[in-house]
Design an enzyme around this catalytic site. Structure first.
Site, mmCIF file in Angstrom:
data_model
loop_
_atom_site.group_PDB
_atom_site.id
_atom_site.type_symbol
_atom_site.label_atom_id
_atom_site.label_comp_id
_atom_site.label_asym_id
_atom_site.label_seq_id
_atom_site.Cartn_x
_atom_site.Cartn_y
_atom_site.Cartn_z
ATOM 1 N N SER A 141 -6.084 6.550 0.982
ATOM 2 C CA SER A 141 -5.227 5.753 1.865
ATOM 3 C C SER A 141 -4.462 6.689 2.774
ATOM 4 C CB SER A 141 -4.240 4.929 1.035
ATOM 5 O OG SER A 141 -3.257 4.339 1.868
ATOM 6 N N TYR A 154 2.050 3.925 -5.868
ATOM 7 C CA TYR A 154 0.760 3.771 -5.199
ATOM 8 C C TYR A 154 0.498 4.972 -4.294
ATOM 9 C CZ TYR A 154 -2.793 2.070 -1.956
ATOM 10 O OH TYR A 154 -3.925 1.946 -1.183
ATOM 11 N N LYS A 158 -2.674 7.967 -4.451
ATOM 12 C CA LYS A 158 -3.558 8.315 -3.345
ATOM 13 C C LYS A 158 -3.406 9.785 -2.958
ATOM 14 C CE LYS A 158 -5.497 4.398 -3.281
ATOM 15 N NZ LYS A 158 -6.867 4.291 -3.838
#
Length: 250
Positions: A141, A154, A158
């Site tokens: 991401s 999150y 990534k």
């Protein structure tokens, strides 16, 4: 003839979103595809689209947070097709909300799916990819290099995936195996369903795109095209292909 004629490709998390678009794109280019997901009905629909494009398809309904599923996906693919050329680690999830409110089970599930699963899928795939001089694409991401309130863990997963990819690329270069990431900006898919309400998703898409991502939400088909590009780019390894709708220029 397609660009990936007779290549054997695994796309995890391919019952919807980026994974669905990627599996179909490979099928249209002549590949044989393994699709995985938790929802059998949606997965069957994607498999049928791939078959209509001319591909041989293996469907594996599984939960990648269960450790035994990881080796199973690799083994079943090789049993079905006789080889493995490409692994696309796309399956993932997220946590929305401040760290203070995060529960242990949420953290553990996120780490199992977003970090542990791709690492061990790579581990089990490597002996087969060594034979075919294959490649891996990890779907990361553009948030991997940024810290957004409410998405801290999150973003961490990534960032871990980017660093793991570079390290694995360095380990595998002598074997002719290439390892890269693609780093999408915001792509509105079913990924957001467990995180936000329908109205929240609509508002998030509108507000985020207007203030942070000037070209708007990235179409999932563009991410799929980027994945296929990385799989065909024989001089690219250890790199991150950013397709973020202009997020990085703020």
């Amino acid at each position: 003839m397609g660009k990936f004629d007779s290549k054997v490709v695994i796309v995890t998390g391919s019952s919807s979103g980026i994974g669905e678009a990627t599996a179909i794109a490979f099928a249209k280019e002549g590949a044989n595809v393994t699709v995985t997901g938790r929802n059998a009905e949606r997965l069957a629909g994607v498999a049928e689209k791939c078959r209509k494009a001319g591909a041989k398809v293996l469907e594996i309904v599984c939960e990648l947070t269960k450790f035994e599923s990881l080796e199973l996906v690799i083994n079943k693919t090789v049993e079905a097709f006789g080889a493995l050329d490409i692994l696309v680690n796309n399956a993932g999830s997220g946590i929305m909300g401040p760290v203070e409110k995060m529960e242990l089970n949420e953290y553990e599930e996120l780490m199992q799916l977003d970090v542990r699963a791709p690492i061990f899928l790579c581990k089990y795939a490597l002996p087969h990819l060594r034979k075919t001089k294959g490649c891996i694409v990890n779907v990361s991401s553009s948030f991997s290099t940024r810290a957004y309130p409410g998405m801290v863990v999150y973003c961490l997963t990534k960032a871990a995936m980017d660093h793991f990819t570079r390290g694995l690329a360095s380990e595998c270069v002598a074997d002719g195996i290439r390892v890269n990431t693609i780093n999408p900006g915001m792509v509105v898919t079913r990924f957001m369903d467990p995180l936000l309400s329908e109205q929240d998703i609509s508002n998030f898409r509108k507000d985020f795109s207007a203030t942070k991502q000037p070209l708007g939400a990235v179409p999932k088909e563009e991410i799929a095209s980027g994945i296929l590009y990385l799989c065909g780019a024989t001089s690219a390894t250890g790199t991150s292909l950013v397709v973020d709708g202009g997020l990085g220029i703020e």
